[in-house]
Design a protein around this motif. Sequence first.
Motif, PDB file in Angstrom:
ATOM      1  N   CYS A  24       0.841  -1.214   0.000  1.00 56.38           N
ATOM      2  CA  CYS A  24       0.000   0.000   0.000  1.00 56.38           C
ATOM      3  C   CYS A  24       0.869   1.255   0.000  1.00 56.38           C
ATOM      4  O   CYS A  24       0.542   2.242  -0.665  1.00 56.38           O
ATOM      5  N   GLY A  25       1.958   1.225   0.732  1.00 54.74           N
ATOM      6  CA  GLY A  25       2.869   2.374   0.749  1.00 54.74           C
ATOM      7  C   GLY A  25       3.496   2.622  -0.608  1.00 54.74           C
ATOM      8  O   GLY A  25       3.621   3.765  -1.053  1.00 54.74           O
ATOM      9  N   ALA A  26       3.883   1.552  -1.304  1.00 55.84           N
ATOM     10  CA  ALA A  26       4.471   1.697  -2.638  1.00 55.84           C
ATOM     11  C   ALA A  26       3.458   2.288  -3.612  1.00 55.84           C
ATOM     12  O   ALA A  26       3.787   3.161  -4.421  1.00 55.84           O
ATOM     13  N   ALA A  28       0.864   4.177  -2.794  1.00 55.83           N
ATOM     14  CA  ALA A  28       0.621   5.560  -2.393  1.00 55.83           C
ATOM     15  C   ALA A  28       1.756   6.480  -2.845  1.00 55.83           C
ATOM     16  O   ALA A  28       1.513   7.581  -3.361  1.00 55.83           O
ATOM     17  N   VAL A  29       2.996   6.052  -2.691  1.00 51.58           N
ATOM     18  CA  VAL A  29       4.142   6.865  -3.119  1.00 51.58           C
ATOM     19  C   VAL A  29       4.118   7.067  -4.631  1.00 51.58           C
ATOM     20  O   VAL A  29       4.399   8.159  -5.129  1.00 51.58           O
ATOM     21  N   THR A  30       3.758   6.025  -5.367  1.00 47.82           N
ATOM     22  CA  THR A  30       3.687   6.137  -6.828  1.00 47.82           C
ATOM     23  C   THR A  30       2.605   7.123  -7.249  1.00 47.82           C
ATOM     24  O   THR A  30       2.838   7.988  -8.099  1.00 47.82           O
ATOM     25  N   ILE A  32       1.225   9.582  -5.487  1.00 44.58           N
ATOM     26  CA  ILE A  32       1.604  10.930  -5.063  1.00 44.58           C
ATOM     27  C   ILE A  32       2.732  11.473  -5.932  1.00 44.58           C
ATOM     28  O   ILE A  32       2.718  12.628  -6.353  1.00 44.58           O
ATOM     29  N   GLY A  33       3.705  10.648  -6.253  1.00 47.15           N
ATOM     30  CA  GLY A  33       4.835  11.085  -7.069  1.00 47.15           C
ATOM     31  C   GLY A  33       4.431  11.505  -8.466  1.00 47.15           C
ATOM     32  O   GLY A  33       4.873  12.541  -8.962  1.00 47.15           O
ATOM     33  N   TRP A  36       1.538  14.699  -7.928  1.00 48.66           N
ATOM     34  CA  TRP A  36       1.933  15.956  -7.299  1.00 48.66           C
ATOM     35  C   TRP A  36       3.440  16.120  -7.154  1.00 48.66           C
ATOM     36  O   TRP A  36       3.914  17.208  -6.889  1.00 48.66           O
ATOM     37  N   GLY A  37       4.191  15.075  -7.347  1.00 54.26           N
ATOM     38  CA  GLY A  37       5.631  15.135  -7.141  1.00 54.26           C
ATOM     39  C   GLY A  37       6.433  15.531  -8.362  1.00 54.26           C
ATOM     40  O   GLY A  37       7.637  15.700  -8.285  1.00 54.26           O
ATOM     41  N   TRP A  39       6.870  13.673 -11.107  1.00 52.60           N
ATOM     42  CA  TRP A  39       7.442  12.549 -11.828  1.00 52.60           C
ATOM     43  C   TRP A  39       6.771  12.445 -13.194  1.00 52.60           C
ATOM     44  O   TRP A  39       5.582  12.725 -13.342  1.00 52.60           O
TER      45      TRP A  39
END
Length: 122
Positions: A24-26, A28-30, A32-33, A36-37, A39
């Motif tokens: 789930c963290g991976a 979420a990071v993807t 968001i990245g 908004w990040g 990428w």
Amino acid sequence: MPDPKDNLMKTPEWLKPGLYGAACGAIAVTVIGFNWGGWVTGGTARQMATEQSRTDVVAALTTICLDQSKRDPQLTERVALLKAASSYQRGDLVLQNGWATMPGTTEGNRLVAVACADKVGI
């Protein structure tokens, strides 16, 4: 005869929530990245680089166009016509004057002509 299920590796109970959390963290990071990040994918990066290089080349060639316009002996008359023309005709006038034809080429560049017309007509 031994049961084959007994030979399977038994995972501890505490491992399952940790694996779910990492997955789930991976995700979420993807998300968001990319949202908004800042990428981007490789294709988008190539497209952005192509557009930026085109913009930079037009900007560099516009200075040559401006220099060629300043060397024109009929500059004052042509600038007066340029100012009187509508905004979509100015690029054509610059092309007709030959200002957007770069040294070593036979045809003018429309993008350079439009950018040059905006600067000459000021």
